[in-house]
Every structure is written in structure tokens, then in C-alpha cells.
Design a protein around this motif. Structure first.
Motif, PDB file in Angstrom:
ATOM      1  N   ASP A   1       0.860  -1.181   0.000  1.00 29.21           N
ATOM      2  CA  ASP A   1       0.000   0.000   0.000  1.00 29.21           C
ATOM      3  C   ASP A   1       0.894   1.228   0.000  1.00 29.21           C
ATOM      4  O   ASP A   1       1.249   1.774   1.040  1.00 29.21           O
ATOM      5  N   SER A   2       1.284   1.654  -1.184  1.00 27.58           N
ATOM      6  CA  SER A   2       2.160   2.816  -1.323  1.00 27.58           C
ATOM      7  C   SER A   2       1.451   3.864  -2.162  1.00 27.58           C
ATOM      8  O   SER A   2       0.303   3.690  -2.574  1.00 27.58           O
TER       9      SER A   2
ATOM     10  N   GLY B   1     -16.300   5.261  -3.576  1.00 23.87           N
ATOM     11  CA  GLY B   1     -15.133   5.970  -3.084  1.00 23.87           C
ATOM     12  C   GLY B   1     -14.655   7.039  -4.053  1.00 23.87           C
ATOM     13  O   GLY B   1     -15.045   7.072  -5.225  1.00 23.87           O
ATOM     14  N   PRO B   2     -13.778   7.923  -3.585  1.00 24.94           N
ATOM     15  CA  PRO B   2     -13.270   8.990  -4.447  1.00 24.94           C
ATOM     16  C   PRO B   2     -12.124   8.539  -5.340  1.00 24.94           C
ATOM     17  O   PRO B   2     -11.641   9.302  -6.152  1.00 24.94           O
ATOM     18  N   GLY B   3     -11.682   7.297  -5.188  1.00 23.02           N
ATOM     19  CA  GLY B   3     -10.558   6.816  -5.972  1.00 23.02           C
ATOM     20  C   GLY B   3      -9.216   7.172  -5.367  1.00 23.02           C
ATOM     21  O   GLY B   3      -8.172   6.855  -5.934  1.00 23.02           O
ATOM     22  N   SER B   4      -9.205   7.816  -4.212  1.00 19.87           N
ATOM     23  CA  SER B   4      -7.959   8.165  -3.540  1.00 19.87           C
ATOM     24  C   SER B   4      -7.574   7.057  -2.562  1.00 19.87           C
ATOM     25  O   SER B   4      -8.412   6.220  -2.214  1.00 19.87           O
ATOM     26  N   PRO B   5      -6.333   7.034  -2.107  1.00 22.78           N
ATOM     27  CA  PRO B   5      -5.879   5.956  -1.216  1.00 22.78           C
ATOM     28  C   PRO B   5      -6.724   5.866   0.054  1.00 22.78           C
ATOM     29  O   PRO B   5      -6.832   6.820   0.816  1.00 22.78           O
ATOM     30  N   THR B   6      -7.295   4.698   0.282  1.00 21.55           N
ATOM     31  CA  THR B   6      -8.225   4.506   1.390  1.00 21.55           C
ATOM     32  C   THR B   6      -7.505   4.433   2.725  1.00 21.55           C
ATOM     33  O   THR B   6      -7.873   5.130   3.680  1.00 21.55           O
ATOM     34  N   ILE B   7      -6.499   3.576   2.830  1.00 14.42           N
ATOM     35  CA  ILE B   7      -5.798   3.389   4.091  1.00 14.42           C
ATOM     36  C   ILE B   7      -5.030   4.646   4.481  1.00 14.42           C
ATOM     37  O   ILE B   7      -5.031   5.063   5.649  1.00 14.42           O
ATOM     38  N   HIS B   8      -4.377   5.260   3.514  1.00 18.73           N
ATOM     39  CA  HIS B   8      -3.621   6.473   3.809  1.00 18.73           C
ATOM     40  C   HIS B   8      -4.536   7.567   4.343  1.00 18.73           C
ATOM     41  O   HIS B   8      -4.159   8.325   5.246  1.00 18.73           O
ATOM     42  N   ALA B   9      -5.733   7.678   3.788  1.00 21.26           N
ATOM     43  CA  ALA B   9      -6.678   8.684   4.272  1.00 21.26           C
ATOM     44  C   ALA B   9      -7.039   8.422   5.731  1.00 21.26           C
ATOM     45  O   ALA B   9      -7.184   9.357   6.526  1.00 21.26           O
ATOM     46  N   PHE B  10      -7.179   7.153   6.088  1.00 25.27           N
ATOM     47  CA  PHE B  10      -7.490   6.795   7.476  1.00 25.27           C
ATOM     48  C   PHE B  10      -6.347   7.186   8.412  1.00 25.27           C
ATOM     49  O   PHE B  10      -6.556   7.742   9.485  1.00 25.27           O
ATOM     50  N   PHE B  11      -5.125   6.932   7.979  1.00 27.41           N
ATOM     51  CA  PHE B  11      -3.975   7.226   8.827  1.00 27.41           C
ATOM     52  C   PHE B  11      -3.716   8.725   8.990  1.00 27.41           C
ATOM     53  O   PHE B  11      -3.149   9.152   9.989  1.00 27.41           O
TER      54      PHE B  11
END
Length: 559
Positions: free
Chosen positions: A322-323, A349-359
Motif C-alpha cells: 500500500d504505497s 469511493g473517491p478513488g484516492s488511497p483509502t488506508i492512507h486517508a485513514f492514517f
């Protein structure tokens, strides 16, 4: 929720759109649980009749549906897995206790956290002949096995549309779910029936599932079936202590999920012009409807949870990257409830990184619809566990602590705390749906285990020691909220959380005993007893927990 006793569902459950799970014992009729238990008893009785056709009348005449099967080629149909007279010799765990618990040498040579270096230490399954004359079980038996499995599907991490799965059994063969998935389900049904007679057929359905793997891999239309089945096989092996095989199937599921792009559902808006540069050879056909799209999203997060959590337990790198690279960023939206997909409310979803948004604390903005389902919370807890373990393991006592590591450490600690405080309080779990309760017990435990994993390398520091000790005690508090009936539905991964907590408590116990005058250790020993009780209770279903409990008990006895 307070129930008004209305039938078939009370108004509270109807308003909450949870009428299917409404259960209230008013003394006038049978509850859903009582009906289910009686149903399972009838299923087992019927299965015994089907297994012994010589004592039942009239006899059942079976046909071979694979004479012109679209799933198996001529070469595979001539193999041993669909020959009626074939016996099976596998190293499958048919025994409820595959671990050589009494073998002290084996225990001492293994890693105390539940690591084993060989899969050859487990007894082979007895020679089992085909109980039926065709590769697939008769429809009635298939339906029975499915009904045994379905109440436990969340325990195995499987999320799908139950109605369609049931209906698929009556469809033409080409429209059914692939045998690799169905046989994995039948395998779990037999496993969950232990110590009933059905467990004798675990080896049979395991061999059938494994034999169908190659055909499923080569069939793009059944890619999701293969991924789901591989996850089921992985958890089956892991919970039986066959860690190498479990890790193998988890990696296979993760690799195929990446190859078919399940990690980037809704990706095009994010990658923009990069999408045209990617080969489309491994693109799935567009989903027929919102339910199929939902099953694909759920399948990815099933793989993600398996990969992230068990990679920590097995002390190996996660398979799913997940990079920020356009091909590896996870952009699949958080999973929603199947009821949402049924009504067409699919958050792409918006197509943006899901996990990164959470972090980076943007989960509430970018995942407003799907980010707070129980399954989404499970995925977030899995991401926290693996992220905490990876971050803390990057520190080495031989290296000076860099400012960036310290900043990342504090930010990650804050993320865990923020997530933990957002969860439904433990005292309210009894008011939730049963399947939500079982999931939330695991989610709470994973969140606290994440804090332990983050601070565990720094236990010599008093601040980290206090934080880890609070988290370990929180895991114990969660365990105290588990009722006897809940153990039948818990994910075996919770055993790793208990082991993490036990390590910290035992470390604290050892330190307290070095002080003078000796400190009172009654509370800590009581908490360890709670964890050991939970491990031993769950070990009746999952042999892995028996081994973990033995190792914890030995460490406790040494202190």
C-alpha cells in the motif's frame, strides 16, 4: 435494544432494519437459537441417513454431473479427487488436537508466540473413502452443510450475499459458485461440527477444494470464488496450527486479489491518465449489479484482513502493498453492509488511497458512507495492527532514534487511541446484533493489541511499559465480556491478541517480583487466569489456541 416481544420482529429491530436478527424468548415459542439447534440436529440425523444408504429407503440414485462439467477438464476428471473409490491420504488435521502437547521437546523447540517451522509434525488424516458416488454432494446434503456453515461465516471472515449463495445450489452447474468455494464451505461445515461425525469428512472436502484450485485460477469469471475459498482454506489451516499451509493460501489469495485489481475498485479517478498505461489482461468484467460489486469489495477486505493480521502473528511481511504508486495504492472503498449493496447504495469511493486517508485523519471526510460498518472497522483494526508492528520493528537498539521515527511513533499512537475511543463501548455490546458483537470483540482486542505491538520493543522505558500494560489489561477486560455462547463464533485470530496481552502481563509480573518488599501480584495473576481461561475455552474449537495456552502457562509457571 429493549425488545417489545413483537413477532416476527419487534419494532425496535424493524426500525433498525435488523428484523432478521430479532430474537426474544417470551416463553410462548422457540427462539431463533433454539430453532437453529433443532435444525442442526435434524441435519446431522439426515446426513447419517445419507451416509448409510443401505439402511434407508428408498435408495438415492446419483448421477455424475461432471461428465460434461465446465469446471473440470478431462485430465482433472480422471484424477483421484473425483473417483468414487479413491481414498485420501493427506496431512489434514482430522484430529481435534493435532499438537503434540505432551512432547516437551517439540514445545521447547518452537517459538513461544505460536511459530512452528514444520508442517510435518501433525498426524495424517485417516484413510477416508468417498461417501457419495459423485464429485458434488447431493443437493439436500449440500444445503445442509451450507446451513451449518452460514451462522459461522463471519468467524471465517467471509462476507457475501447469503440469498444468492443458497440459490446458486439449484442453478445449472455453469452458473453455480465454483467447487473450490463450495468445497471450502463444506470443509468448514465439517470442521465446525466437531466432535460430531461430520468431522470425519474434513479430509474429503479438503482434497476436493485443493483439487479445484487449478481450475479456479484459470477461470477469470470465478476469480472472486477462488479468492474467497483461499481465505477460507487459509484460516482453516491456521486455526489447526498448520501455519505454513495457512500462510501459503493467504499469500495466494492476496496475490490474485492484486492481479485482478480488487485493491483498486474505483481507481480510475485517482490514477487519471496512468490508467491507459496498464495492461487490461487481468481486468474483471464489470459487475452485473451492486450486489456483485459489493461482493468484490468485501472479498478484497477479507483478503486484506487475513493478510495484515496473520502476517503479524506469523512474523512475516504482508503480501498486499500500500504505497503512493498508482499500481499499488489501495483505493477500494471501505466495505459496507450487504443490506446497503442490496439497495444499491454502493460507495465507490473517491478513488484516492483509502488506508492512507485513514492514517492521516481524513477517514470521516473521504469514507462517509462505508467507513463505519463493522467490517470496515475490522479492516481499520487490521491496518493498525500491521502498521504498529511494522513501525516498532523498524527500530533497533543499535541505531539512534531519529526524529522522524519519533514523530511517526507518536502520530501512530494517536491514531490507535482515536480509533479505540470511537468504538462502541464494551458495556453496550450486548445490545448489538450477535454477529456485530462477535466482530466488535475482535476489533476491540485488535486495537489494544496494536498499542501493545507499538510499545512492546520499548518496555524498558517506563512510559511505554505503562501504556502497554494498560492495553494488556484492556484486552483482559474485553475477554471478560465474552459470554460462554460467544466462544463458538469468535475468530481464531483473537488468540494472538490474548498472547500479546499475556506477554506484557508476564513481563510485569516478573518485574514486580524483583522489587522489595515484594509487590502484590494477585491482580495480574487474575488477569492472566482470565486470558488462559479464554484460550482454553476457545481451544475446544481451534487447536491453535491449545498450543498458545500451553506456552503461556509454561511462562507463567516459570514466574
Amino acid at each position: 435494544m429493549r425488545c417489545d416481544g413483537g413477532k416476527p420482529a419487534c419494532q425496535q429491530c424493524v426500525r433498525a432494519k435488523k428484523s432478521d436478527g430479532c430474537e426474544y424468548d417470551d416463553g410462548k415459542g422457540k427462539t431463533r437459537t433454539q430453532i437453529m439447534r433443532e435444525h442442526i440436529a435434524r441435519l446431522e440425523s439426515r446426513i447419517k441417513e445419507l451416509e448409510s444408504p443401505e439402511i434407508t429407503t428408498p435408495p438415492i440414485t446419483l448421477f455424475d454431473p461432471h461428465a460434461a462439467s465446465p469446471y473440470f477438464s478431462e485430465s482433472s476428471s480422471s484424477s483421484s479427487h473425483d473417483s468414487p473409490g479413491t481414498t485420501i491420504s493427506l496431512s489434514a488435521s482430522a484430529s481435534p488436537a493435532p499438537f503434540p502437547i505432551g512432547a516437551t521437546a517439540d514445545l521447547e523447540s518452537a517459538h513461544w508466540d505460536g511459530q512452528w517451522s514444520s508442517m510435518h509434525d501433525f498426524p495424517a488424516v485417516p484413510q477416508i473413502g468417498e461417501p457419495f458416488g459423485a464429485e458434488d454432494p447431493p443437493l439436500e446434503l449440500a444445503q445442509m452443510l451450507l446451513e451449518i456453515f452460514l451462522p459461522h461465516r463471519h468467524q471465517c471472515g467471509l462476507e457475501l450475499h447469503v440469498g444468492r449463495l443458497r440459490e446458486s445450489l439449484t442453478h445449472p452447474l455453469s452458473e453455480q459458485r465454483h467447487p473450490v468455494l463450495m468445497n471450502a464451505i463444506y470443509l468448514w461445515a465439517c470442521f465446525l461440527s466437531r466432535p460430531g461425525q461430520l468431522y470425519e469428512h474434513e479430509g474429503l472436502y479438503l482434497s476436493r477444494a485443493l483439487a479445484a484450485v487449478n481450475d479456479a485460477i484459470a477461470n477469470p469469471a470465478k476469480a472472486v470464488d477462488f479468492i474467497q475459498a483461499s481465505c477460507l482454506l487459509s484460516v482453516y489451516f491456521l486455526s489447526n496450527g498448520r501455519l505454513l499451509e495457512g500462510s501459503y493460501h493467504a499469500s495466494a489469495a492476496a496475490s490474485l486479489a492484486l492481479q485482478w485489481g480488487l485493491h483498486q475498485i474505483g481507481r480510475d479517478d485517482f490514477v487519471g491518465s496512468m490508467s491507459s498505461e496498464r495492461e487490461s489482461t487481468f481486468r474483471l468484467e464489470p459487475a452485473k449489479d451492486s450486489i456483485e460489486q459489493g461482493e468484490r469489495i468485501l472479498a478484497f477486505w477479507q483478503v486484506f484482513n487475513l493478510d495484515r493480521c496473520w502476517s503479524v502473528a506469523l512474523q512475516r511481511p504482508a503480501t498486499i502493498p500500500d504505497s503512493k504508486h498508482p499500481w499499488t495504492a489501495i483505493t477500494t472503498p471501505w466495505p459496507q453492509r450487504m443490506e446497503d449493496y442490496e439497495t444499491g447504495e454502493v460507495d465507490i469511493g473517491p478513488g484516492s488511497p483509502t488506508i492512507h486517508a485513514f492514517f492521516i485523519h481524513q477517514a470521516q471526510v473521504s469514507n462517509a458512507i462505508g467507513g463505519f460498518s463493522t467490517f470496515a472497522l475490522h479492516a481499520k483494526a487490521a491496518a493498525l495492527l500491521e502498521g504498529a508492528s511494522r513501525l516498532s520493528s523498524s527500530w533497533s537498539p543499535q541505531l539512534s532514534t531519529s526524529p522522524s521515527l519519533t514523530d511517526n511513533f507518536r502520530a501512530f499512537e494517536h491514531t490507535i487511541t482515536r480509533f479505540t475511543t470511537s468504538l462502541l463501548p464494551l458495556h453496550q455490546l450486548s445490545a448489538t446484533m450477535p454477529e456485530d458483537k462477535y466482530s466488535l470483540i475482535l476489533i476491540h482486542s485488535l486495537a489494544h493489541a496494536s498499542m501493545i505491538r507499538l510499545h512492546e520493543p520499548f518496555l524498558d522505558d517506563q512510559v511505554s511499559r505503562d501504556v502497554a500494560l494498560r492495553a494488556a489489561r484492556s484486552v483482559t477486560v474485553v475477554a471478560k465480556h465474552i459470554a460462554d455462547g460467544d466462544f463458538d463464533y469468535l475468530d481464531p485470530l483473537i488468540g494472538h491478541c490474548w498472547v500479546c496481552a499475556a506477554r506484557v502481563l508476564i513481563s510485569e509480573l516478573a518485574q514486580l517480583q524483583t522489587t522489595w518488599p515484594p509487590a502484590n501480584t494477585v491482580d495480574i495473576r487474575g488477569e492472566l487466569s482470565t486470558l488462559l481461561f479464554s484460550m482454553n475455552k476457545l481451544s475446544s474449537r481451534f487447536p491453535l489456541l491449545a498450543y498458545q495456552a500451553t506456552k503461556v502457562q509454561k511462562l507463567l509457571d516459570a514466574n
